[in-house]
Design a protein around this motif. Structure first.
Motif, PDB file in Angstrom:
ATOM      1  N   GLY B  86       0.807  -1.207   0.000  1.00 59.84           N
ATOM      2  CA  GLY B  86       0.000   0.000   0.000  1.00 59.84           C
ATOM      3  C   GLY B  86       0.843   1.261   0.000  1.00 59.84           C
ATOM      4  N   GLY B  87       0.146   2.407   0.028  1.00 59.40           N
ATOM      5  CA  GLY B  87       0.821   3.688  -0.058  1.00 59.40           C
ATOM      6  C   GLY B  87       0.740   4.471   1.247  1.00 59.40           C
ATOM      7  N   ARG B  88       1.237   5.717   1.221  1.00 61.90           N
ATOM      8  CA  ARG B  88       1.361   6.536   2.431  1.00 61.90           C
ATOM      9  C   ARG B  88       0.140   7.403   2.710  1.00 61.90           C
ATOM     10  N   PHE B  89      -0.868   7.345   1.801  1.00 64.09           N
ATOM     11  CA  PHE B  89      -1.965   8.311   1.925  1.00 64.09           C
ATOM     12  C   PHE B  89      -3.352   7.668   2.029  1.00 64.09           C
ATOM     13  N   ASP B  90      -3.527   6.529   1.388  1.00 65.32           N
ATOM     14  CA  ASP B  90      -4.830   5.846   1.364  1.00 65.32           C
ATOM     15  C   ASP B  90      -5.295   5.628   2.802  1.00 65.32           C
ATOM     16  N   GLY B  91      -6.357   6.343   3.213  1.00 64.02           N
ATOM     17  CA  GLY B  91      -6.891   6.189   4.554  1.00 64.02           C
ATOM     18  C   GLY B  91      -6.336   7.199   5.522  1.00 64.02           C
ATOM     19  N   ILE B  92      -5.053   7.074   5.812  1.00 62.91           N
ATOM     20  CA  ILE B  92      -4.466   7.867   6.897  1.00 62.91           C
ATOM     21  C   ILE B  92      -4.523   9.372   6.597  1.00 62.91           C
ATOM     22  N   TYR B  93      -4.557   9.733   5.316  1.00 63.40           N
ATOM     23  CA  TYR B  93      -4.686  11.163   4.967  1.00 63.40           C
ATOM     24  C   TYR B  93      -5.994  11.727   5.534  1.00 63.40           C
ATOM     25  N   GLY B  94      -7.057  10.963   5.499  1.00 63.65           N
ATOM     26  CA  GLY B  94      -8.343  11.428   6.033  1.00 63.65           C
ATOM     27  C   GLY B  94      -8.351  11.503   7.547  1.00 63.65           C
ATOM     28  N   VAL B  95      -7.574  10.642   8.206  1.00 61.35           N
ATOM     29  CA  VAL B  95      -7.479  10.670   9.669  1.00 61.35           C
ATOM     30  C   VAL B  95      -6.660  11.890  10.106  1.00 61.35           C
ATOM     31  N   CYS B 371      -4.431  11.832  -7.034  1.00 55.85           N
ATOM     32  CA  CYS B 371      -3.160  11.180  -6.689  1.00 55.85           C
ATOM     33  C   CYS B 371      -2.391  10.950  -7.990  1.00 55.85           C
ATOM     34  N   ILE B 372      -1.072  10.923  -7.867  1.00 53.16           N
ATOM     35  CA  ILE B 372      -0.216  10.958  -9.059  1.00 53.16           C
ATOM     36  C   ILE B 372      -0.375   9.685  -9.883  1.00 53.16           C
ATOM     37  N   ASP B 373      -0.594   9.851 -11.162  1.00 48.18           N
ATOM     38  CA  ASP B 373      -0.803   8.738 -12.108  1.00 48.18           C
ATOM     39  C   ASP B 373      -1.991   7.864 -11.727  1.00 48.18           C
ATOM     40  N   ASP B 382       1.191   8.473  -4.490  1.00 49.15           N
ATOM     41  CA  ASP B 382       1.760   9.764  -4.068  1.00 49.15           C
ATOM     42  C   ASP B 382       0.776  10.902  -4.332  1.00 49.15           C
ATOM     43  N   ILE B 383       0.918  11.976  -3.544  1.00 49.60           N
ATOM     44  CA  ILE B 383       0.132  13.196  -3.767  1.00 49.60           C
ATOM     45  C   ILE B 383       1.070  14.381  -3.548  1.00 49.60           C
ATOM     46  N   TRP B 387      -2.050  19.553  -2.809  1.00 47.22           N
ATOM     47  CA  TRP B 387      -3.331  18.847  -2.817  1.00 47.22           C
ATOM     48  C   TRP B 387      -3.739  18.462  -1.388  1.00 47.22           C
ATOM     49  N   ALA B 388      -2.744  17.974  -0.602  1.00 39.41           N
ATOM     50  CA  ALA B 388      -3.042  17.577   0.774  1.00 39.41           C
ATOM     51  C   ALA B 388      -3.635  18.752   1.540  1.00 39.41           C
ATOM     52  N   GLU B 389      -3.030  19.910   1.362  1.00 37.42           N
ATOM     53  CA  GLU B 389      -3.477  21.109   2.069  1.00 37.42           C
ATOM     54  C   GLU B 389      -4.871  21.546   1.605  1.00 37.42           C
ATOM     55  N   ALA B 390      -5.089  21.499   0.289  1.00 36.99           N
ATOM     56  CA  ALA B 390      -6.376  21.951  -0.263  1.00 36.99           C
ATOM     57  C   ALA B 390      -7.526  21.105   0.283  1.00 36.99           C
ATOM     58  N   GLY B 391      -7.333  19.799   0.289  1.00 30.97           N
ATOM     59  CA  GLY B 391      -8.395  18.918   0.774  1.00 30.97           C
ATOM     60  C   GLY B 391      -8.739  19.195   2.224  1.00 30.97           C
ATOM     61  N   ALA B 392      -7.701  19.406   3.043  1.00 30.84           N
ATOM     62  CA  ALA B 392      -7.941  19.644   4.470  1.00 30.84           C
ATOM     63  C   ALA B 392      -8.601  21.011   4.687  1.00 30.84           C
TER      64      ALA B 392
END
Ligand SMILES: NC(=O)NCCC(=O)O
Ligand SMILES: NC(=O)NCCC(=O)O
Lengths: 405, 405
Positions: B86-95, B371-373, B382-383, B387-392
């Motif tokens: 898995g990747g570094r963002f799926d799920g944990i980015y929302g937490v 997310c990239i590609d 990857d993101i 983008w991370a900032e905009a979503g939050a």
């Protein structure tokens, strides 16, 4: 004549080591269970007055002295390892049949001119460590000792380390001189039973080629990745499985083509697999046809990879040409069966055996007995006590003849 | 506005837990690594002044008090588990995006009318324990607690025992009242990036059906068993893999059809496989088409089994209909993105999310970032920090609005 009841009891006793719930045996090479079965064989052979020697690849030789111990011995034997869902007879029948021959000679106070040996060969099945028949390959020089010891199982454990762990890394250099060799084995196929014959006079074995093939695509999300952009390695694998199967059918009745093992990664339900690995094996009595199958496989792997946007890798990991057995040894088996009054027929072995390696340097033949429904590499593998006894009687007779000068 | 640098540091810190050599994360549900990531989230949430509650299915809720704590809270959050690759963002980015919203409110001394909650849901990925999204399913009553706790992994370990082992079997009854829910997530597909949009306004999610299929043939020897008498379960599996893939392509561009996981037995190179097991999953925004795919699959499994002399078993293990999100919540996301000046577009989720369960009983919507590609369920996921900032920032705005009475 051998003692059929004693042989049957020995087979039953050995089958307890690694017994499965469904009546089979799981005793993979160089596991603790393999150690237990080796220990039991060694105990029984010592009790029958044998000396035990173990070579560096873990082959065990139980030797019964002859009148002249400077003469090269006559050898029999087979293997003690099994498939994961293996049976009670594949391999071990030839080991315990050999032991029964020695016990019978003891019963009758017979001493042969030449020494007799019963071998238990290392890693014949090729299931835990590929390829098959490593012990006899190293013994005959078909493979080097280093190659044999460095083979790895699926967990990355090496054959050499596992041999040391179970206490069967011997100190003999593999490959002492032999006068002749006979291997007793179940047929593992349907031919003898269908023909109603008790003894198969094995004239040779078909050739084999083993391969490992990897397809690499891209792991990606099963819910969000449109079908059009997927690079699904499992789809490549599936196409190749069907191709191999078609190739086998196209060469029927003699060809065999099998995919036996697959590994898929990451192997998660909602991920398109980016990794797929499979084994392919081909068998045929004709080397030229194996050559054609080889070329067809290589072309198809490349075609699938190109069409599906995958990378591919093909490795030929094992290969041997069809093996003819020694005409004089084969004739001896034929004669013994006739003299004993058993129905018999000539047969070519579909399976590989340690005898196939021995045959390159030692006069060698094999004796087959039928197995029920032709089933082998299956927990339901079975034979009758009468067949077990008949095969060992033929073995007794050919060994006695070969051991006299 | 949230602190993008602080959010990015939190993501990087969390990505160390289960980090793989190729830059991804392997943090399967209820492993020791999952425990570590839960502990870190709990530490951070406590430091931000939250109360922590854990329910019986292991969902963790970090609660920030509101002016009136009798009011139902506004919830956000996602999951901490990952796929094997898995990747570094799926799920944990929302937490961590949710935690960043709380930290930002603290920075500005803002107290909302309603309490706010950040959830970390149990076993969202469905990789170690099938199906996906078990924590939120039990929370909303879509599944019973007993069903959730009894799910088993490939080694036969149960979700309930593993939850207890890592210390996250809480005592709250799952399912407290919520006023509204918003989940922030990466898109996990290629649509937003290709369109050059920063915010995906998620209007709903496609339906899913998950299956497990078993083919049973007969284990037998690859060298001795003629092609004509084989009953090769892997050949059946391969045919079904290609059928599922064709079915997906036939329904393009909207359908998804995937075989992600296979198990073959005995999985030995020189044994014809008597056992083959695979998972199938279908996705589509239209329930009627999922119904057709279901019927086609059942017919094909029966056809393959009959043609190849195999037995078959099909089990439908998970199923949910397409989910529409709450129009008012969706409109709030759209408005927030516009007010913040981010490019946006409406999108249907290809993946399942905990929000899909919540949406059945609570006004719910989701915010996607690209997310990239389009890569996800891949270590290269990857993101960009922007983008991370905009979503939050969008999340902050919709939560503030929903939390005021
Ligand atoms: N006899 C036997 O099953 N040997 C294993 C090697 C092979 O597959 O032929
Ligand atoms: N978001 C996500 O990848 N969830 C896992 C469940 C699914 O496969 O849709």
């Amino acid at each position: 004549r051998i003692d059929g009841a004693r042989l049957w009891r020995s087979l039953a006793g050995m089958a307890r080591i690694g017994a499965t719930e469904r009546g089979g045996v799981c005793r993979l090479a160089l596991t603790d269970l393999d150690r237990q079965s080796r220990d039991l064989f060694v105990d029984w052979a010592r009790a029958a007055g044998c000396d035990i020697r173990v070579d560096r690849i873990g082959n065990v030789f139980a030797r019964r002295a002859g009148r002249d111990d400077r003469l090269a011995p006559v050898l029999t034997g087979s293997h003690g390892d099994t498939q994961p869902t293996g049976g009670r007879f594949d391999g071990i029948y030839g080991v315990l049949g050999g032991l029964e021959v020695l016990r019978t000679l003891d019963d009758h106070g017979i001493r042969t001119d030449r020494p007799l040996e019963v071998a238990l060969w290392t890693n014949e099945e090729g299931s835990r460590f590929a390829p098959a028949m490593i012990g006899s390959a190293v013994f005959t020089g078909a493979s080097t000792l280093d190659y044999g010891l460095s083979r790895q199982d699926a967990d990355g454990l090496s054959l050499g380390d596992e041999l040391a762990r179970i206490g069967y890394a011997g100190d003999e250099a593999p490959g002492h001189p032999l006068h002749a060799a006979f291997e007793l084995h179940i047929e593992q196929g349907p031919i003898l039973e269908a023909a109603g014959r008790t003894i198969g006079v094995v004239t040779g074995a078909q050739g084999q080629r083993w391969y490992e093939i990897t397809f690499t695509g891209v792991d990606s999300h099963a819910g969000t990745t449109p079908m059009e952009v997927r690079r699904d390695a499992l789809v490549g694998l599936a196409e190749l499985v069907l191709f191999v199967n078609r190739l086998g059918h196209a060469g029927a009745p003699q060809a065999r083509a099998t995919v036996g093992r697959v590994e898929v990664g990451p192997n998660s339900r909602n991920v398109i697999p980016g990794h797929a690995w499979l084994t392919v094996e081909f068998r045929h009595p004709d080397e030229a046809i194996l050559e054609e199958m080889d070329a067809a496989l290589r072309a198809e792997v490349a075609r699938i990879a190109a069409a599906a946007g995958l990378q591919s890798r093909l490795e030929a990991i094992f290969h041997y040409a069809p093996v003819p057995f020694d005409p004089a040894c084969v004739a001896a088996v034929r004669t013994a069966a006739t003299e004993l009054g058993y129905s018999r027929q000539d047969i070519v072995s579909g399976a590989g055996h340690d005898a196939c390696h021995l045959a390159r340097s030692v006069p060698t033949a094999m004796i087959f007995v039928p197995c029920i429904d032709g089933l082998s590499h299956n927990e339901a593998e079975d034979i009758t006590p009468a067949w077990a006894e008949a095969g060992a009687n033929v073995l007794l007779r050919v060994m006695l003849a070969a051991a006299s000068v």
